[in-house]
Design a protein around this motif. Structure first.
Motif, mmCIF file in Angstrom:
data_model
loop_
_atom_site.group_PDB
_atom_site.id
_atom_site.type_symbol
_atom_site.label_atom_id
_atom_site.label_comp_id
_atom_site.label_asym_id
_atom_site.label_seq_id
_atom_site.Cartn_x
_atom_site.Cartn_y
_atom_site.Cartn_z
ATOM 1 N N THR A 111 0.661 -1.069 0.085
ATOM 2 C CA THR A 111 0.289 0.125 0.253
ATOM 3 C C THR A 111 1.139 1.470 0.148
ATOM 4 O O THR A 111 1.502 1.302 0.628
ATOM 5 N N ILE A 153 4.376 6.886 2.334
ATOM 6 C CA ILE A 153 4.546 6.282 3.516
ATOM 7 C C ILE A 153 4.332 5.038 2.481
ATOM 8 O O ILE A 153 3.406 4.337 1.051
ATOM 9 N N ARG A 155 3.880 0.672 2.420
ATOM 10 C CA ARG A 155 3.765 -0.786 3.543
ATOM 11 C C ARG A 155 3.625 -1.998 2.575
ATOM 12 O O ARG A 155 3.397 -2.306 1.141
ATOM 13 N N ASP A 158 4.244 -6.572 6.311
ATOM 14 C CA ASP A 158 4.364 -5.623 7.214
ATOM 15 C C ASP A 158 6.116 -4.462 8.137
ATOM 16 O O ASP A 158 5.619 -4.557 8.747
ATOM 17 N N ARG A 159 5.512 -4.460 6.979
ATOM 18 C CA ARG A 159 7.168 -3.463 7.156
ATOM 19 C C ARG A 159 6.654 -2.022 5.940
ATOM 20 O O ARG A 159 5.853 -1.859 5.574
ATOM 21 N N GLN A 160 7.665 -1.165 6.892
ATOM 22 C CA GLN A 160 6.888 0.274 6.367
ATOM 23 C C GLN A 160 7.983 1.043 6.138
ATOM 24 O O GLN A 160 8.870 1.130 6.520
ATOM 25 N N ASP A 162 8.096 5.098 5.695
ATOM 26 C CA ASP A 162 8.201 6.029 6.268
ATOM 27 C C ASP A 162 8.909 7.636 5.464
ATOM 28 O O ASP A 162 9.711 8.236 5.739
#
Length: 183
Positions: A111, A153, A155, A158-160, A162
């Motif tokens: 996303t 951002i 994603r 489970d990694r992001q 920013d």
């Protein structure tokens, strides 16, 4: 039995059947359609959760609603769930099925959130870059959040990452406040 176990068991059973009968792609489209309907239609969601509507009536309505839209196998699966008085779990079962499908097909979800909608070609470039970097099929969805001011951002699972302007400004503010407090 808790809700998540019910969702997983039914999803696994239907997923196994879909693979066994080599109908995975078609049945996944059916499940997507059901999931979309549960999100879009408050009335359908109320039907599934209603303790007032009798099981026989629910089965009849489900058959009518999906008559020319889903495969007969999917309709029979929905009727089985309803017969077992588990129809309120249909959205969760569908989400679990989609998760199993993505895992099986090596699809990863990503996303990207930005302050403004991104151009189609930029989204395609991001998707291609992720596909190359992660060596996987990528389902990319886009969100818009004007609070970000600029940047993005990203994603993936489970990694992001920013890289938003608002986060950068917040970090600068925190450093300034820290410096001020240390004086």
């Amino acid at each position: 039995m808790d809700q998540s176990k019910i969702n997983v068991r039914y999803a696994k059973a239907f997923f196994s059947l879909a693979k066994e009968k080599q109908l995975l792609d078609g049945l996944t489209k059916d499940v997507d359609l059901i999931l979309q309907l549960t999100k879009d239609s408050k009335e359908f969601q109320l039907l599934l959760e209603s303790p007032v509507v009798k099981t026989a009536q629910k089965k009849k309505l489900i058959s009518q609603i999906f008559q020319n839209q889903l495969s007969e196998l999917t309709i029979q699966f929905l009727i089985l769930i309803t017969q077992n008085k588990r129809e309120a779990y249909i959205p969760g079962i569908c989400r679990n099925f989609i998760e199993l499908y993505r895992k099986d097909q090596g699809i990863r979800t990503a996303t990207i959130t930005s302050a403004m909608p991104l151009q189609k070609d930029i989204l395609t470039q991001i998707q291609q870059k992720l596909k190359h970097e992660l060596n996987a099929k990528i389902e990319l969805s886009e969100r818009v959040n004007s609070d970000l001011i600029g940047g993005f951002i990203l994603r993936v699972d489970d990694r992001q990452i920013d890289a938003s302007v608002s986060t950068q400004l917040r970090k600068v503010k925190e450093k300034l406040l820290q410096t001020e407090n240390n004086k």
